[in-house]
Design an enzyme around this catalytic site. Structure first.
Site, PDB file in Angstrom:
ATOM      1  N   TYR A  56       0.828  -1.199   0.000  1.00 17.07           N
ATOM      2  CA  TYR A  56       0.000   0.000   0.000  1.00 17.07           C
ATOM      3  C   TYR A  56       0.864   1.252   0.000  1.00 17.07           C
ATOM      4  CZ  TYR A  56      -3.621  -3.322   1.441  1.00 17.07           C
ATOM      5  OH  TYR A  56      -4.478  -4.397   1.519  1.00 17.07           O
ATOM      6  N   HIS A 123      -0.230 -12.092   0.577  1.00 17.33           N
ATOM      7  CA  HIS A 123      -1.052 -11.065  -0.044  1.00 17.33           C
ATOM      8  C   HIS A 123      -1.435 -11.427  -1.485  1.00 17.33           C
ATOM      9  CE1 HIS A 123      -1.532  -6.382  -0.505  1.00 17.33           C
ATOM     10  NE2 HIS A 123      -2.656  -7.038  -0.700  1.00 17.33           N
TER      11      HIS A 123
END
Length: 311
Positions: A56, A123
């Site tokens: 992110y 992820h």
């Protein structure tokens, strides 16, 4: 605020939790001080689960979150981050090797100013070779769990069938939680089809993106949103209808995702605005208008469960 256990982890988390992607400016530019205050506000409002990733903002979200966590007692929150998906200089990268997974955990702890990660996730496994995730990445994280570096191990993905495959191809109990997004919201409840499977394997369920990445909002979707136009149009009609009823679709969407199914431990939302954090907590603490939710589903109609690929 209601608190539910994530599977068998012992972590009892708030039904609304804080996703820190916004701290990395993933959706739009962010004021760092506002972002830090948003995290502190979330904790003050009873939220006790925070999820982030080195992906992110290509490290920025973890760095900003780390500054906020300096101001918060460690016992006030559970912390989740991820391995496998990264980026640098605006370019996305992936590395699901055991070596990189272990390195990434220690790097994240340094950025986050913590000495322990409560939940570490692989992820977006759809970008990986699932055999590598099952046979290499997860065993490496399980080793860190045995060493006490991390508390629990999970996986994340947009596609729930990938989550199921990994669980089926790993040792029982290795995967303790799954994080799935955009599949338990007003326009798509596909996640419900998998709850029995996850429960049978003792796997906790984390939901994310109750607004379906902007589909269920008055502002509408950003240009990059991968949903087909037909779905965007249907959700726009639903948002307009909610506006006519004096009930923002964002409020309804958050309430729907957090209040109707206790088998889903928590739902992540993301905001770097302290006022928005308070507003979302207020939504959760009010009863949902279930009749309006059913009306919205009818408006979305045949676009329910229309899917798209991750990017």
């Amino acid at each position: 605020m209601i608190y539910n256990e994530i599977g068998k982890t012992g972590m009892k988390v708030s039904n609304l939790s804080f996703g820190a992607s916004s701290l990395g400016g993933v959706f739009h530019s962010v004021n760092e001080n506002d972002g830090i205050e948003a995290v502190i506000t979330a904790i003050e409002c009873g939220i006790n689960f925070i999820d982030v990733s080195p992906y992110y903002g290509h490290l920025k979200a973890e760095m900003v979150l780390g500054k906020a966590l300096k101001e918060i007692p460690r016992q006030k929150y559970y912390l989740s981050t991820k391995v496998g998906r990264y980026g640098k200089d605006g370019v996305n990268t992936w590395d699901y090797s055991a070596r990189r997974a272990k390195e990434s955990v220690y790097e994240s702890m340094e950025r986050l100013n913590v000495s322990h990660i409560d939940l570490i996730n692989v992820h977006d496994v759809e970008f990986a070779d699932l055999h590598q995730v099952a046979g290499e990445t997860l065993p490496a994280l399980a080793e860190l769990k045995r060493e006490g570096v991390v508390g629990h191990v999970g996986i994340t993905d947009l596609q729930p069938e990938n989550l199921k495959w990994v669980i089926e191809h790993t040792e029982e109990g290795m995967v303790e939680s799954v994080l799935n997004f955009c599949h338990y919201c007003l326009n798509d409840d596909l996640l419900l089809d998998y709850l029995d499977f996850f429960e049978e394997h003792g796997v906790g369920v984390i939901n994310a993106s109750p607004l379906s990445m902007g589909l269920l909002s008055r502002r509408g979707t950003p240009d990059w949103h991968p949903a087909p136009q037909s779905l965007k149009d249907a959700c726009k009609r639903a948002a307009d209808y909610c506006e006519q009823q004096g009930y923002p679709i964002e409020k309804l969407a958050v309430q729907y995702a957090t209040s109707l199914n206790p088998r889903i431990a928590t739902t992540l939302f993301s905001s770097a605005n302290p006022a928005n954090v308070r507003k979302n907590v207020d939504y959760v603490n009010q009863p949902a208008d279930l009749r309006l939710a059913e009306a919205v589903k009818r408006i979305i109609g045949d676009q329910q469960r229309v899917r798209w690929k991750n990017s």
